[in-house]
Design an enzyme around this catalytic site. Sequence first.
Site, mmCIF file in Angstrom:
data_model
loop_
_atom_site.group_PDB
_atom_site.id
_atom_site.type_symbol
_atom_site.label_atom_id
_atom_site.label_comp_id
_atom_site.label_asym_id
_atom_site.label_seq_id
_atom_site.Cartn_x
_atom_site.Cartn_y
_atom_site.Cartn_z
ATOM 1 N N ASP A 1 0.695 18.854 -21.881
ATOM 2 C CA ASP A 1 -0.141 17.644 -21.928
ATOM 3 C C ASP A 1 0.689 16.653 -22.736
ATOM 4 O O ASP A 1 0.799 16.744 -23.952
ATOM 5 C CB ASP A 1 -1.480 17.962 -22.596
ATOM 6 C CG ASP A 1 -2.401 16.740 -22.653
ATOM 7 O OD1 ASP A 1 -1.946 15.639 -22.294
ATOM 8 O OD2 ASP A 1 -3.565 16.889 -23.081
ATOM 9 N N PHE B 1 -7.264 18.464 -25.840
ATOM 10 C CA PHE B 1 -7.857 17.153 -26.064
ATOM 11 C C PHE B 1 -9.235 17.141 -25.386
ATOM 12 O O PHE B 1 -9.460 17.908 -24.455
ATOM 13 C CB PHE B 1 -6.930 16.085 -25.471
ATOM 14 C CG PHE B 1 -7.432 14.688 -25.657
ATOM 15 C CD1 PHE B 1 -7.488 14.126 -26.921
ATOM 16 C CD2 PHE B 1 -7.861 13.936 -24.578
ATOM 17 C CE1 PHE B 1 -7.964 12.841 -27.099
ATOM 18 C CE2 PHE B 1 -8.330 12.643 -24.753
ATOM 19 C CZ PHE B 1 -8.393 12.101 -26.015
ATOM 20 N N ASP B 2 -10.168 16.274 -25.842
ATOM 21 C CA ASP B 2 -11.558 16.318 -25.321
ATOM 22 C C ASP B 2 -11.641 16.262 -23.793
ATOM 23 O O ASP B 2 -12.396 17.003 -23.187
ATOM 24 C CB ASP B 2 -12.483 15.189 -25.805
ATOM 25 C CG ASP B 2 -12.012 14.416 -27.008
ATOM 26 O OD1 ASP B 2 -10.946 14.743 -27.551
ATOM 27 O OD2 ASP B 2 -12.717 13.493 -27.385
ATOM 28 N N ALA C 1 1.049 13.277 -23.434
ATOM 29 C CA ALA C 1 0.756 11.890 -23.824
ATOM 30 C C ALA C 1 1.756 11.336 -24.849
ATOM 31 O O ALA C 1 2.195 10.200 -24.750
ATOM 32 C CB ALA C 1 -0.664 11.790 -24.379
ATOM 33 N N TYR D 1 0.837 -1.208 0.000
ATOM 34 C CA TYR D 1 0.000 0.000 0.000
ATOM 35 C C TYR D 1 0.868 1.253 0.000
ATOM 36 O O TYR D 1 0.605 2.213 -0.717
ATOM 37 C CB TYR D 1 -0.921 -0.008 1.220
ATOM 38 C CG TYR D 1 -1.982 1.069 1.167
ATOM 39 C CD1 TYR D 1 -3.244 0.794 0.647
ATOM 40 C CD2 TYR D 1 -1.708 2.360 1.613
ATOM 41 C CE1 TYR D 1 -4.220 1.776 0.567
ATOM 42 C CE2 TYR D 1 -2.687 3.348 1.534
ATOM 43 C CZ TYR D 1 -3.941 3.056 1.017
ATOM 44 O OH TYR D 1 -4.895 4.029 0.939
ATOM 45 N N LYS E 1 -0.279 5.975 -23.920
ATOM 46 C CA LYS E 1 0.233 6.224 -25.272
ATOM 47 C C LYS E 1 1.729 5.913 -25.308
ATOM 48 O O LYS E 1 2.102 4.750 -25.371
ATOM 49 C CB LYS E 1 -0.063 7.664 -25.698
ATOM 50 C CG LYS E 1 -1.501 7.955 -26.091
ATOM 51 C CD LYS E 1 -2.476 7.977 -24.966
ATOM 52 C CE LYS E 1 -3.855 8.431 -25.382
ATOM 53 N NZ LYS E 1 -4.367 9.519 -24.559
HETATM 54 C C1 PLP Z 1 -5.453 10.285 -24.236
HETATM 55 C C2 PLP Z 1 -5.202 11.700 -23.958
HETATM 56 C C3 PLP Z 1 -5.637 12.295 -22.762
HETATM 57 C C4 PLP Z 1 -6.501 11.565 -21.739
HETATM 58 O O1 PLP Z 1 -5.869 10.433 -21.259
HETATM 59 P P1 PLP Z 1 -6.663 9.128 -20.770
HETATM 60 O O2 PLP Z 1 -5.557 8.232 -20.327
HETATM 61 O O3 PLP Z 1 -7.412 8.591 -21.971
HETATM 62 O O4 PLP Z 1 -7.559 9.534 -19.676
HETATM 63 C C5 PLP Z 1 -5.321 13.624 -22.553
HETATM 64 N N1 PLP Z 1 -4.628 14.335 -23.454
HETATM 65 C C6 PLP Z 1 -4.206 13.796 -24.629
HETATM 66 C C7 PLP Z 1 -3.440 14.627 -25.586
HETATM 67 C C8 PLP Z 1 -4.481 12.466 -24.917
HETATM 68 O O5 PLP Z 1 -4.080 11.944 -26.081
#
Ligand code: PLP
Length: 459
Positions: A216, A125-126, A218, A73, A259
Amino acid sequence: MKPIYIPEPFRIKSVEPLKMLTRQEREEKIAAAGYNVFSLASEDVYIDLLTDSGTNAMSSAQWAGVMLGDESYAGASSYYHVQESAQQIFGMPYVQLVHQGRAAEKVLLPVLLQGKKYAISNMHFDTTRAHVELAGARAIDCVVPEALDTTTYFDFKGNMDVPRLEQYIHDLGAENIGVIIMTVTNNSAGGQPVSVANIRETSAVAHKYGIPLMIDAARYAENSYFVKQRETEFKNCPIADIVKAMFQEADCFTMSSKKDAIVNMGGLIGCRDKALFELIKQRTISFEGFVTYGGMSGRDIEALAIGLKEGVDENYLRYRIGQMEYLAGRLEEGGIPFQSPVGGHAVFVDAKKLLPHIPYYQFPAQALAIELYREAGIRACDIGSYMLGNDPDTGKQLEAEFEFTRLAIPRRVYTQSHLDVIADALLNIKERAKEIKGYKIVEEPPILRHFTAKLAPLD
Ligand SMILES: *Cc1c(COP(=O)(O)O)cnc(C)c1O
C-alpha cells in the site's frame, strides 16, 4: 533534537491569500461549527493541517502539464506518459490508473481475497480495512510492538512483526490468507517508516507460503528517504533505487496518488502477473472507466506523470522530512509530547499527556484541536477516542489506545513561518493547559460520527 531548518528548494510563483480572523471571530466560527473542525469553512482556517491527502501544491511543470493533458477517451498521450513514469519508478510491468487509493483497493482486493478469509498487514489504513471487509475477509494488523510506545526511539516503527506474521500463517492456515499488505509508510502508526530489510523478510515469509505481497504505496517516497537516513545498506543509494528495492519484493501494489505523487487526485494499481492484470483491467472498466483514463481527466493524469518523478527528488524529500523534524524539534524544545521519532507526513501530539486532567470520554485530543483553532486558526484533527466512537454492541464510548491531535503537513504548501506559528500556538496552549476543558457530544450519527457530530464545551 535541535530544530534545524532545511530551506525550501523552490520559490513561490503563485500565492493563495489567507483570511486572518480575530480571536473573537474564531470563537464564533468554531461554536457555529458545533465544535467540529470538519464543519468549519476552509476559508475561516489560517493553517489547514486536517490532512496531507490531495492538499499538495503542484509545481509550475505540473501546471504546464495540466494544459498539455490529452482528454481523449482511449489511448491519450497522458496515459502513455504516466505508464512510463510509473513503470520507471516502481519497476512493475503492469500499471493501471484509477481515481484514488480506495478505488485501487476496490478493484484489486476482491480479486486477491476471493474464497479467502484473511488479509494481514503491518497496519491496514481505514479504507483498506473497509475493502478487505467488503470482500468478506477479516483484516489483521501485525505491527512491531515498538510502534505502540510513543516515547522510545526506534528507527522503523512501521515494520511488520515478522515472527508474529509467521505464527498467524500457521494458526490461520496459509490457504485462508489472500494477501499480505505492507503499508509504507505505516500511516496508522503515525507515518512511521518500514525498512527494506523488513520488506524482504516479509516477502520471504509470504512467498514461502505462496501468499502474494501487496504494497500500500501512498508514501513510497517518504519511506525511501527514511530508509536512506536510517538503513546502513542504503546510505549512499539514490532514492529511485531504494524505491525499486522496496517494490522488487512485492507482487502488486495499490496507491493513493494524493500523497507522495504530489497531485490533488489520483490512484494507481501495479502488478507483475499478466492474468491478474487482465482482471484488474476488466474491473477498472466496470468501476472506474476505460483503462487509459481510469476515472481521471487527462490533465490530472499528465500532472501525475510529472508528480511521480518530483516526489522522489532528494532535495525535495530532504526539505519535506526536514519540515516535520523542524516542527517536532520545536515541540520537543518546548516540552510538548508527541509520537517520537516524528513520521513522514504529520506530527501526532500526545493530548493524553498534555491535558492529563481531561478523561478519554471528554475527548482530550479533540479539545486540543479546538484550542489550536481558537489560538491561531489552525485546523488539526482528533485521532483518539472521539474518532473511535462507541461500541456497536453496548453503545458505550470506547477508550482509544492513544489520544493524538494530528498535525498533517500538506506538501510544498506552508513555510517555516507557518511552522513557527504552529509551534508557538502549542506552547501558548501548554501554558494554560490546566484551564482547558473537555467536551461532550450533543448530536451524533451512528457511524463515522467524527465527521458530523456536534459537541459542546463542559464547564
Ligand atoms: C490515503 C490512503 C489510502 C486511501 O487513499 P484515498 O486516495 O484517500 O482513497 C490508502 N492507504 C493509505 C496508507 C493511505 O494513506
